[in-house]
Design an enzyme around this catalytic site. Structure first.
Site, PDB file in Angstrom:
ATOM      1  N   PHE A 400       0.775  -1.117  -0.066  1.00  0.00           N
ATOM      2  CA  PHE A 400       0.151  -0.076  -0.069  1.00  0.00           C
ATOM      3  C   PHE A 400       0.770   1.137   0.108  1.00  0.00           C
ATOM      4  CE2 PHE A 400      -1.617  -0.539   4.758  1.00  0.00           C
ATOM      5  CZ  PHE A 400      -0.253  -0.280   5.290  1.00  0.00           C
ATOM      6  N   GLU A 401       0.269   2.533  -0.101  1.00  0.00           N
ATOM      7  CA  GLU A 401       0.792   3.707  -0.454  1.00  0.00           C
ATOM      8  C   GLU A 401       1.687   3.773  -1.683  1.00  0.00           C
ATOM      9  OE1 GLU A 401      -0.169   6.078   1.515  1.00  0.00           O
ATOM     10  OE2 GLU A 401      -0.623   5.320   3.381  1.00  0.00           O
ATOM     11  N   GLY A 402       1.159   3.021  -2.729  1.00  0.00           N
ATOM     12  CA  GLY A 402       1.794   2.795  -3.612  1.00  0.00           C
ATOM     13  C   GLY A 402       2.852   1.468  -3.799  1.00  0.00           C
TER      14      GLY A 402
END
Lengths: 591, 249
Positions: A400-402
């Site tokens: 997550f978060e890219g």
């Protein structure tokens, strides 16, 4: 005034230890805030981990309430919105401590980060007044709806639509979002959708009670089982026009800026999780006996303990260096713009550093928990031991978060653009390095003086990255971004450069400015730089071998790689043993 | 009513204790300091008494005998809610010197109710509270596990053998409190932390008091013997161990 470092400028610049902030400089108040976070976890979270992971009705929401009562949900929110107006560094320290809270770490960072900050940073005054005070006290819980079944890394391809109602008072929202953290109890959702036939996203503040919102059951996940993750559906959901955030078509900018922030914060979270996993690893290895002695006596275990500590210390050095850069940037621009605008600009400025922290931090934590399980042997595979939960919960950080893949590309793409724009002399230096390859003679890893030597070595690593960037951009031009494998090689080098340099400057400042004992920190730095040299050499060779066909050119590049990846030999066994022995003696992470 | 809480600065209970100077002194290197847990209970109860508007408690002051390194602990206590703090700038060498210094300041400033924890978690001397009362020539009540204020009087519960004793004492006096006095210590909230930096923390120099204690030697306890597991079905083996190895039967 202090000169503000530009994002990515570390590739071309020499910094002095005094130019960076190090965790040894936290003041009394910051330490007290960290202690409050720790006390909160000790009393409310750690005794209830199973309850949290079972998602007992209302329990996690109750924890958010309690964190809110202590003021932990509004640490960096301005005081006019019921927050405490603390610096970014302070909020990072809180993120670090809360990062050890397994699933609750995700609940907390979602609420205080992506769940609240879009409104604080991009909302108008009415929106901020209406939503932020209740988010910062915990009366409302926040969530962030970007991802869709068909739009993950390619966030802008989302299909959720918003159309203006006939009376012009509402946007009517239709679509589906997935992997939405805090959905189970979230009150306020920042939802990204395209207005009419727009090609770009807009963002809306959506309240849970708006009509036409339904939720799927909780997702069954590998880890962070206690954090609520659901799909959310909007069917003709009317959103008042005044709930459009920032402006039509500005959603993608919001999404990117919030992701930059989330990435730095993730870098902080993983430090806390890693320190806890190290504590568990060293405790267990000091207890478990085989062949008549505690397994912490064995070199193979010492290696792992030391390596866990080195990567955590290195990550921590980089995280607080970048976090202070954010505060300094805000301070330098506070007269020209609002604090919120300044901090968003800071996140944009340090996009490269944020991506590095996200990737290095999440991979360092995965290493720490993986070896943590290994140190526990069979018991590490048992759900009875906390390291098992830590192992599962760590894995999401690379996603997550890219994803880390996206973040490696962000690192190089952003660096390339800033170099091309001549924000600094990246390509001029690259050109000079390539032009000078034929003149290189021997190696220069024998510079006298401890820190001088480390600095020269790390600057050489920078030269490799600049040489490769120059070669790749000359060869592929605008198509360079299609060469993902090659760019990953360069990204890996750039990341090591930033982390190794941050560690070096930290140890140097600790010794020269704070006059603290750094003998073991130097062991850490020795191993880190030595290992990085070998790693960087391999990445660089892979890169050159992947596209340079001309034999003469190839030879020159290889000469350059050999020259610039040379590092002084280190007795890594003894260095790691010394580090491990300290951990074993203290029976906890102690650096 | 003015309350004062005597606050000890002690090593965190998870500290790995080491001794220096040939085993005659505690090695403070790398130690994390905390509020003595019993004093923290006293502080918590003091705050509860103050927060109850019916009690007319005007202020809660802290006093610590300790070096500058004790100040973070005192700031934490201020963040929990105390109004002001006084640090007597001296090493807390033994109960006698600590109690003398505390009594000196308390006498000078004047308080209605002095609260101390029953003991400290480092040396566990359990002597300071009563000594303070003696130096101040005030009554003291020990082992207090419940406390409420009724006008000038304070009603207290004491744990005694096989039951409880309720006593009522007129202020001023010294209450030496123990577990049960409050539910659990408080975590300083952000607001308290931010207010703490603005609260007064006065430093006073100690009066000349000679310690009455010499430390001859400290020793660490023997490491625990390894645990032996016996199959629950195998009672005979357990009895054999208890009789012949542990020799407790």
């Amino acid at each position: 005034m202090k000169k503000i470092v530009k994002g990515g400028e570390f590739m071309v610049q020499d910094l002095e230890p005094k130019d960076i902030f190090i965790p040894e400089e936290f003041d009394e108040e910051q330490k007290m805030i960290a202690e409050t976070c720790r006390d909160f976890l000790d009393t409310e979270v750690f005794p209830n981990l199973d309850k949290i992971d079972r998602q007992e009705e209302g329990f996690v929401r109750g924890l958010l309430d309690k964190a809110g009562e202590l003021g932990l949900l509004g640490i960096s929110t301005p005081e006019e919105y019921e927050g405490f107006g603390q610096s970014f560094v302070t909020s990072m320290l809180a993120s670090e401590v809360m990062g050890s809270a397994y699933s609750f770490a995700v609940t907390y960072s979602c609420h205080t980060g992506i769940g609240s900050m879009p409104i604080l940073y991009f909302g108008n005054e009415e929106q901020k007044q209406k939503y932020i005070p209740k988010l910062s006290t915990g009366e409302w819980a926040g969530a962030y709806c970007l991802t869709e079944p068909g739009a993950g890394s390619d966030a802008n391809s989302g299909k959720t639509k918003a159309t203006l109602s006939e009376d012009g008072k509402h946007y009517i929202l239709n679509g589906q979002k997935m992997w939405i953290t805090n959905t189970g109890f979230g009150d306020i959702f920042t939802v990204f959708a395209k207005i009419d036939n727009d090609r770009v996203l807009s963002a809306f503040i959506v309240e849970r009670d708006f009509p036409g919102i339904t939720f799927n059951p909780e997702e069954k996940k590998l880890g962070i089982k206690g954090s609520s993750t659901r799909q959310i559906f909007f069917e003709n959901t009317p959103v008042p026009v005044e709930n459009l955030l920032w402006g039509r078509g500005k959603g993608f900018r919001i999404a990117l800026d919030i992701l930059h922030m989330g990435r730095i914060k993730l870098g902080g979270n993983v430090i806390g999780a890693a320190k806890m996993a190290i504590d568990q690893s060293v405790n267990y290895s000091n207890e478990r006996k085989q062949f008549g002695k505690e397994i912490s006596n064995f070199g193979a275990i010492k290696y792992k303990l030391a390596e866990q500590a080195i990567r955590t210390f290195a990550n921590e050095s980089a995280v607080y260096r970048a976090s202070k850069n954010v505060d300094e940037f805000v301070e330098a621009h506070i007269e020209e713009m609002s604090k919120e605008e300044a901090i968003v600009k800071a996140f944009e400025e340090y996009a490269i550093e944020a991506a590095i922290l996200k990737v290095y931090g999440s991979e360092a934590l995965d290493y720490v928990v993986d070896e943590g399980v290994q140190i526990h042997g069979g018991m590490g595979y048992s759900a009875e031991m906390p390291i098992e939960r830590g192992y599962r919960d760590s894995r999401i950080n690379r996603i997550f978060e890219g994803t880390n893949e996206i973040n490696r590309l962000v690192t190089i793409d952003t660096l390339n653009k800033r170099g091309a724009k001549k924000d600094y002399d990246l390509y001029a230096q690259g050109e000079a390095i390539v032009a000078g390859l034929s003149e290189l003679d021997g190696c220069n890893c024998c510079v006298e003086g401890y820190y001088e030597n480390k600095k020269a070595t790390i600057n050489n690593f920078k030269s490799i990255a600049k040489m490769l960037l120059q070669a790749v951009s000359t060869t592929f031009g605008r198509k360079m971004m299609d060469e993902q494998e090659i760019l990953n090689n360069i990204a890996n080098i750039v990341m090591r450069v930033y982390v190794a340099e941050s560690t070096m400057l930290r140890v140097q400042k600790k010794e020269k400015v704070l006059a603290q004992d750094v003998a073991l920190n130097k062991d850490m730095l020795d191993v880190l730089v030595y290992d990085s040299a070998e790693y960087i050499r391999k990445e660089a060779k892979d890169c050159i071998n992947s596209f340079v066909e001309d034999e003469e050119q190839h030879k020159l590049f290889m000469k350059g790689i050999k020259h610039y990846s040379c590092a002084k030999g280190v007795n890594v066994k003894d260095a790691r043993r010394s580090i491990a022995e300290k951990l074993i003696e203290e029976n906890k992470y102690c650096f | 009513m003015k309350l004062v809480v005597c606050l000890g600065n002690v090593p965190d209970t998870t500290t790995k204790v080491k001794f220096g100077d040939d085993g005659t002194a505690f090695d403070k290197t790398g130690v994390q300091w905390i509020i003595n847990p019993w004093d923290e209970l006293a502080l918590t109860r003091a705050m509860e008494l103050k927060e109850d508007a019916g009690n007319a408690v005007s202020s809660v002051t802290l006093i610590t005998v300790g070096p500058k390194e004790a100040e973070p602990t005192m700031r934490k206590a201020l963040a929990i809610g105390a109004d002001d703090a006084i640090r007597v700038n001296a090493e807390p060498t033994d109960a006698y010197t600590v109690a003398s210094q505390l009594a000196g300041v308390i006498k000078e400033k004047g308080f209605d109710l002095v609260m101390c924890g029953i003991e400290s978690s480092d040396y566990n001397g359990a002597a300071v509270g009563s000594m303070v009362a003696e130096f101040l020539e005030l009554p003291s009540v020990s082992a207090v596990s419940g406390m409420s204020i009724a006008g000038e009087e304070v009603e207290m519960t004491r744990d005694i053998d096989g039951g409880k004793e309720i006593v009522s004492v007129q202020t001023p006096f010294v209450a030496v409190v123990q577990k049960g006095i409050t539910k659990e210590p408080r975590i300083p909230a952000m607001r308290g932390i931010m207010m703490a930096r603005k609260k007064p923390l006065a430093v006073v120099e100690p009066t000349q008091v000679d310690a009455l204690t010499d430390f001859t030697k400290f020793e660490l306890p023997q490491p625990k013997a390894p645990c032996k597991m016996v199959d629950p079905e195998n009672v005979a083996e357990l009895v054999e161990f208890l009789q012949n190895e542990a020799k407790v039967l």
